[in-house]
Design a protein around this motif. Structure first.
Motif, PDB file in Angstrom:
ATOM      1  N   PRO A  55      -7.435   8.777   3.247  1.00  0.00           N
ATOM      2  CA  PRO A  55      -8.527   8.247   2.426  1.00  0.00           C
ATOM      3  C   PRO A  55      -9.671   7.781   3.320  1.00  0.00           C
ATOM      4  O   PRO A  55      -9.499   7.586   4.531  1.00  0.00           O
ATOM      5  CB  PRO A  55      -7.881   7.069   1.699  1.00  0.00           C
ATOM      6  N   ARG A  56     -10.839   7.620   2.710  1.00  0.00           N
ATOM      7  CA  ARG A  56     -11.960   7.033   3.452  1.00  0.00           C
ATOM      8  C   ARG A  56     -11.645   5.552   3.655  1.00  0.00           C
ATOM      9  O   ARG A  56     -11.489   4.806   2.682  1.00  0.00           O
ATOM     10  CB  ARG A  56     -13.261   7.202   2.674  1.00  0.00           C
ATOM     11  N   LEU A  57     -11.550   5.114   4.899  1.00  0.00           N
ATOM     12  CA  LEU A  57     -11.179   3.741   5.216  1.00  0.00           C
ATOM     13  C   LEU A  57     -12.443   2.898   5.412  1.00  0.00           C
ATOM     14  O   LEU A  57     -13.220   3.133   6.339  1.00  0.00           O
ATOM     15  CB  LEU A  57     -10.323   3.698   6.483  1.00  0.00           C
ATOM     16  N   VAL A  58     -12.648   1.934   4.522  1.00  0.00           N
ATOM     17  CA  VAL A  58     -13.850   1.098   4.580  1.00  0.00           C
ATOM     18  C   VAL A  58     -13.435  -0.372   4.660  1.00  0.00           C
ATOM     19  O   VAL A  58     -12.310  -0.750   4.319  1.00  0.00           O
ATOM     20  CB  VAL A  58     -14.759   1.323   3.358  1.00  0.00           C
ATOM     21  N   VAL A  59     -14.370  -1.202   5.111  1.00  0.00           N
ATOM     22  CA  VAL A  59     -14.086  -2.637   5.288  1.00  0.00           C
ATOM     23  C   VAL A  59     -15.127  -3.450   4.525  1.00  0.00           C
ATOM     24  O   VAL A  59     -16.254  -2.990   4.289  1.00  0.00           O
ATOM     25  CB  VAL A  59     -14.111  -3.039   6.773  1.00  0.00           C
ATOM     26  N   ALA A  60     -14.733  -4.663   4.172  1.00  0.00           N
ATOM     27  CA  ALA A  60     -15.643  -5.524   3.425  1.00  0.00           C
ATOM     28  C   ALA A  60     -15.218  -6.977   3.570  1.00  0.00           C
ATOM     29  O   ALA A  60     -14.090  -7.295   3.970  1.00  0.00           O
ATOM     30  CB  ALA A  60     -15.667  -5.127   1.947  1.00  0.00           C
ATOM     31  N   LEU A 102       0.833  -1.203   0.000  1.00  0.00           N
ATOM     32  CA  LEU A 102       0.000   0.000   0.000  1.00  0.00           C
ATOM     33  C   LEU A 102       0.873   1.261   0.000  1.00  0.00           C
ATOM     34  O   LEU A 102       0.583   2.227  -0.718  1.00  0.00           O
ATOM     35  CB  LEU A 102      -0.926   0.000   1.214  1.00  0.00           C
ATOM     36  N   ARG A 103       1.913   1.245   0.789  1.00  0.00           N
ATOM     37  CA  ARG A 103       2.822   2.398   0.799  1.00  0.00           C
ATOM     38  C   ARG A 103       3.495   2.567  -0.558  1.00  0.00           C
ATOM     39  O   ARG A 103       3.604   3.676  -1.079  1.00  0.00           O
ATOM     40  CB  ARG A 103       3.874   2.225   1.897  1.00  0.00           C
ATOM     41  N   PHE A 131      -6.679  -5.592   9.079  1.00  0.00           N
ATOM     42  CA  PHE A 131      -7.241  -4.270   9.339  1.00  0.00           C
ATOM     43  C   PHE A 131      -6.380  -3.492  10.325  1.00  0.00           C
ATOM     44  O   PHE A 131      -6.122  -2.292  10.121  1.00  0.00           O
ATOM     45  CB  PHE A 131      -8.665  -4.366   9.877  1.00  0.00           C
ATOM     46  N   ASP A 132      -5.917  -4.139  11.379  1.00  0.00           N
ATOM     47  CA  ASP A 132      -5.104  -3.443  12.377  1.00  0.00           C
ATOM     48  C   ASP A 132      -3.820  -2.888  11.757  1.00  0.00           C
ATOM     49  O   ASP A 132      -3.398  -1.767  12.083  1.00  0.00           O
ATOM     50  CB  ASP A 132      -4.758  -4.385  13.534  1.00  0.00           C
ATOM     51  N   ALA A 133      -3.197  -3.672  10.883  1.00  0.00           N
ATOM     52  CA  ALA A 133      -1.958  -3.215  10.243  1.00  0.00           C
ATOM     53  C   ALA A 133      -2.217  -2.013   9.341  1.00  0.00           C
ATOM     54  O   ALA A 133      -1.458  -1.034   9.349  1.00  0.00           O
ATOM     55  CB  ALA A 133      -1.334  -4.355   9.451  1.00  0.00           C
ATOM     56  N   VAL A 134      -3.307  -2.080   8.573  1.00  0.00           N
ATOM     57  CA  VAL A 134      -3.640  -0.953   7.684  1.00  0.00           C
ATOM     58  C   VAL A 134      -4.067   0.263   8.504  1.00  0.00           C
ATOM     59  O   VAL A 134      -3.674   1.399   8.218  1.00  0.00           O
ATOM     60  CB  VAL A 134      -4.759  -1.361   6.703  1.00  0.00           C
ATOM     61  N   TYR A 135      -4.867   0.020   9.536  1.00  0.00           N
ATOM     62  CA  TYR A 135      -5.354   1.114  10.373  1.00  0.00           C
ATOM     63  C   TYR A 135      -4.206   1.840  11.070  1.00  0.00           C
ATOM     64  O   TYR A 135      -4.209   3.077  11.182  1.00  0.00           O
ATOM     65  CB  TYR A 135      -6.337   0.565  11.410  1.00  0.00           C
ATOM     66  N   ALA A 136      -3.211   1.078  11.528  1.00  0.00           N
ATOM     67  CA  ALA A 136      -2.062   1.698  12.195  1.00  0.00           C
ATOM     68  C   ALA A 136      -1.321   2.630  11.239  1.00  0.00           C
ATOM     69  O   ALA A 136      -0.915   3.739  11.629  1.00  0.00           O
ATOM     70  CB  ALA A 136      -1.121   0.608  12.719  1.00  0.00           C
ATOM     71  N   GLU A 137      -1.131   2.213  10.010  1.00  0.00           N
ATOM     72  CA  GLU A 137      -0.458   3.058   9.019  1.00  0.00           C
ATOM     73  C   GLU A 137      -1.331   4.238   8.622  1.00  0.00           C
ATOM     74  O   GLU A 137      -0.861   5.368   8.480  1.00  0.00           O
ATOM     75  CB  GLU A 137      -0.109   2.214   7.789  1.00  0.00           C
ATOM     76  N   TRP A 138      -2.617   3.980   8.439  1.00  0.00           N
ATOM     77  CA  TRP A 138      -3.576   5.030   8.055  1.00  0.00           C
ATOM     78  C   TRP A 138      -3.654   6.115   9.135  1.00  0.00           C
ATOM     79  O   TRP A 138      -3.752   7.308   8.827  1.00  0.00           O
ATOM     80  CB  TRP A 138      -4.936   4.375   7.832  1.00  0.00           C
ATOM     81  N   SER A 139      -3.578   5.713  10.398  1.00  0.00           N
ATOM     82  CA  SER A 139      -3.693   6.654  11.508  1.00  0.00           C
ATOM     83  C   SER A 139      -2.524   7.630  11.568  1.00  0.00           C
ATOM     84  O   SER A 139      -2.629   8.708  12.174  1.00  0.00           O
ATOM     85  CB  SER A 139      -3.791   5.894  12.835  1.00  0.00           C
ATOM     86  N   LYS A 140      -1.401   7.282  10.963  1.00  0.00           N
ATOM     87  CA  LYS A 140      -0.230   8.167  10.970  1.00  0.00           C
ATOM     88  C   LYS A 140      -0.405   9.358  10.027  1.00  0.00           C
ATOM     89  O   LYS A 140       0.321  10.340  10.146  1.00  0.00           O
ATOM     90  CB  LYS A 140       1.015   7.372  10.562  1.00  0.00           C
ATOM     91  N   ARG A 141      -1.343   9.258   9.114  1.00  0.00           N
ATOM     92  CA  ARG A 141      -1.538  10.318   8.131  1.00  0.00           C
ATOM     93  C   ARG A 141      -2.339  11.467   8.732  1.00  0.00           C
ATOM     94  O   ARG A 141      -3.164  11.260   9.637  1.00  0.00           O
ATOM     95  CB  ARG A 141      -2.275   9.770   6.905  1.00  0.00           C
ATOM     96  N   PRO A 142      -2.144  12.674   8.229  1.00  0.00           N
ATOM     97  CA  PRO A 142      -2.954  13.814   8.718  1.00  0.00           C
ATOM     98  C   PRO A 142      -4.440  13.532   8.521  1.00  0.00           C
ATOM     99  O   PRO A 142      -4.856  12.992   7.491  1.00  0.00           O
ATOM    100  CB  PRO A 142      -2.477  14.969   7.833  1.00  0.00           C
ATOM    101  N   ALA A 143      -5.227  13.907   9.486  1.00  0.00           N
ATOM    102  CA  ALA A 143      -6.656  13.594   9.456  1.00  0.00           C
ATOM    103  C   ALA A 143      -7.356  14.181   8.245  1.00  0.00           C
ATOM    104  O   ALA A 143      -8.325  13.607   7.732  1.00  0.00           O
ATOM    105  CB  ALA A 143      -7.322  14.094  10.737  1.00  0.00           C
ATOM    106  N   ASP A 144      -6.890  15.329   7.742  1.00  0.00           N
ATOM    107  CA  ASP A 144      -7.574  15.970   6.630  1.00  0.00           C
ATOM    108  C   ASP A 144      -7.116  15.449   5.273  1.00  0.00           C
ATOM    109  O   ASP A 144      -7.610  15.903   4.235  1.00  0.00           O
ATOM    110  CB  ASP A 144      -7.384  17.492   6.695  1.00  0.00           C
ATOM    111  N   ASP A 162      -2.867   7.901  -0.455  1.00  0.00           N
ATOM    112  CA  ASP A 162      -3.205   9.191  -1.052  1.00  0.00           C
ATOM    113  C   ASP A 162      -4.479   9.121  -1.884  1.00  0.00           C
ATOM    114  O   ASP A 162      -4.866  10.111  -2.505  1.00  0.00           O
ATOM    115  CB  ASP A 162      -2.046   9.668  -1.944  1.00  0.00           C
ATOM    116  N   ARG A 163      -5.107   7.968  -1.914  1.00  0.00           N
ATOM    117  CA  ARG A 163      -6.329   7.805  -2.689  1.00  0.00           C
ATOM    118  C   ARG A 163      -7.559   8.304  -1.931  1.00  0.00           C
ATOM    119  O   ARG A 163      -7.501   8.566  -0.723  1.00  0.00           O
ATOM    120  CB  ARG A 163      -6.499   6.334  -3.085  1.00  0.00           C
TER     121      ARG A 163
END
Length: 571
Positions: A377-382, A292-293, A361-374, A299-300
């Protein structure tokens, strides 16, 4: 003339047993076997193939015969204990011998015809072809073979128990010898059934599944760096397994996206990691995050974490719905944690899918959380089927899911999934189990079809649908959703309440039989067309549109047409 001494009562019984021919059948056993054969032919969620019908009928016949024999033995013992004797006059006995079989035969014919017609109605509801007369003949023939096989095994075990009891009885009292014989034979039978038959069978099926996973798709490796296995990828194309290769090579092109939406499109990102034997789940999840990195997925506009099924399969309808609705400005991540078919994985290992769903999900969420909130990307699950079961394991409860994810679509979720179970139990009184209403649909909505998002199952409008939004897509005729070991002995709400629109109203709960009917229904869950059984197709487009924030009344027909043209239908 020399008198012959009378034998003790128990010795007489032994002699009588020995003189009983091997082909003798218990009348009470036959009665219950016939009853269960008729029960096995009753309709269930989906029409059965002849071989599955034969399997169910054979199992039910054997079980019914066993129940009948046991009840007959208990009734004789009870009658002997209280000194009860029943006498019938010769004339009455003659009438009973004629009228009884005639009435039973007539009843069997009537019930059989009714069941055959009812199964045909089930087929018409889900738009499939019912069994032909030849199919029914083949089914009954197979059932007879299975029932006789079980009977022979049972009689062999009974004979073994008696011989062992006689041998042990030479050194121990008769009662104790009988108990010892029963325990030894039962223990040995359980060991052979588990360690030899079951485990060996599972090993053979696992080996076959592994072979399928190692097969090549015949598709060349991706030429885009935005796909795992493509140029610059940190994982090799050959390491993805069959389903992983199908996933990374099935994305629509920007031209196809633009043709459907009329808007400029971005090339979508798809990342995937297979699971080699020498890596654990956490390592595989780490590879997905690294991919993903590498591809710039964070950045999507939309980032979807999808838990695969047991074989590593990812539903392309769900993925392409995200890609079309976001104009390709999306990244979808998944990974393999097993190569076993979901039905086999459910039997042998329910923990691994949960570990995989949480780890990814935890691995992706941990990386996603490091990004600025604004700028996240919209983080969705399926997830679908066992993938949905695993995906929900990433969250402790619904509040935790809403705090971490920004939407999700769970498809064909097994009813034994903890979160699904809790949501269903907390439903508004009056809403059915097949389509529960939870908190007036404020965040979570259950849909039996794609258009059922603004109203409940009975057409009553929901309140405001706030973000984050989650959808549980489940057909009333989907056996994967409704299969549960509890069906063996208890009636679920969905069989107490009015049946779903795609379920034959004749379907009812029958102890033991319904469990096996729904079990075999799972094997044919993909046989119907989209919208029935375990086939979820373009109906996922409006569900994802709602989750991603598009207007609920938006015209999605062009996108649906686009998805139908490019989707990979191979499961």
């Amino acid at each position: 003339m020399t008198a012959v001494p009378a034998l003790p009562a128990h010795s007489t019984e032994v002699l009588l047993r020995r003189r009983t021919p091997w082909w003798h059948l218990s009348r009470s056993g036959l009665f219950f076997a016939a009853a269960y054969v008729l029960i096995s032919m009753s309709p269930s969620l989906l029409p059965r193939t002849w071989y599955f019908q034969g399997l169910i009928t054979g199992l039910c016949a054997a079980a019914g015969y066993g129940v009948g024999v046991l009840l007959g033995w208990l009734s004789r013992r009870a009658a002997r204990a209280v000194g009860l004797h029943v006498f019938v006059s010769e004339q009455a006995g003659h009438v009973l011998r004629i009228v009884g079989p005639t009435l039973v035969a007539a009843g069997v014919v009537l019930v059989t015809v009714s069941n055959v017609r009812s199964q045909a109605r089930t087929a018409s509801v889900v738009r499939l072809t019912p069994l032909s007369p030849l199919d029914w003949v083949l089914a009954l023939g197979l059932a007879a073979v299975i029932a006789v096989a079980f009977l022979l095994v049972a009689r062999g075990l009974r004979g073994l128990t008696r011989r062992l009891a006689v041998a042990v009885g030479r050194v121990l009292p008769r009662t104790i010898a009988s108990v010892v014989a029963v325990v030894v034979v039962a223990t040995g039978t359980a060991w052979v059934s588990d360690s030899v038959l079951f485990r060996r069978g599972m090993q053979l099926m696992a080996a076959a599944a592994s072979q399928v996973n190692d097969e090549t798709t015949g598709r060349p490796a991706p030429t885009s760096s935005l796909r795992s296995g493509g140029p610059g990828s940190l994982v090799g194309y050959d390491s993805l397994g069959y389903q992983g290769q199908m996933f990374v090579t099935s994305a629509p092109t920007t031209a196809q996206l633009t043709a459907a939406t009329g808007r400029a499109a971005t090339e979508p990102i798809r990342v995937y990691a297979g699971r080699p034997d020498d890596e654990d789940i956490a390592q595989v999840a780490g590879q997905v995050v690294a991919e993903l990195r590498r591809t710039g997925a964070f950045d999507r506009k939309v980032l979807a974490v999808v838990t695969s099924t047991g074989t590593g399969w990812v539903d392309d309808y769900s993925v392409q719905a995200i890609e079309y609705l976001s104009d390709g400005d999306s990244a979808v991540a998944s990974m393999q944690y097993s190569f076993l078919p979901s039905a086999l994985a459910v039997i042998t290992d329910r923990q691994t899918p949960r570990e995989a769903g949480a780890a990814l999900f935890d691995a992706v969420y941990a990386e996603w959380s490091k990004r600025p909130a604004d700028s996240r990307p919209r983080l969705v699950v399926a997830g679908e089927s066992l993938g949905s079961y695993g995906a929900q394991a990433a969250f402790t409860d619904v509040d935790d899911m809403m705090a971490k994810a920004q939407g999700g679509v769970f498809v064909g979720t097994p009813s034994f999934s903890p979160m699904h179970e809790r949501l269903t139990e907390s439903r508004v009184p009056g809403s059915p189990e097949i389509a529960p209403v939870v908190d007036d649909g404020q965040h979570v909505r259950f849909a039996t079809r794609g258009s059922q998002l603004l109203t409940d199952y009975y057409g009553r409008p929901y309140g405001d649908w706030e973000f984050p939004r989650f959808v549980y897509a489940q057909h009333p005729s989907d056996p994967v959703v409704w299969w549960n070991p509890a069906l063996l002995g208890s009636q679920p709400d969905w069989l107490r309440e009015p049946r779903g629109s795609d379920v034959n109203p004749d379907v009812t709960w029958i102890p033991f039989a319904t469990f096996w009917q729904v079990t075999t229904d799972m094997a044919v869950g993909h046989d119907p067309s989209d919208g029935f059984g375990h086939r979820y197709g373009a109906e996922l487009v409006p569900e994802w549109a709602a989750v991603l924030g598009l207007p609920l009344d938006a015209d999605l027909s062009r996108i649906v047409d686009g998805v139908e043209k490019t989707v990979n239908r191979v499961a």
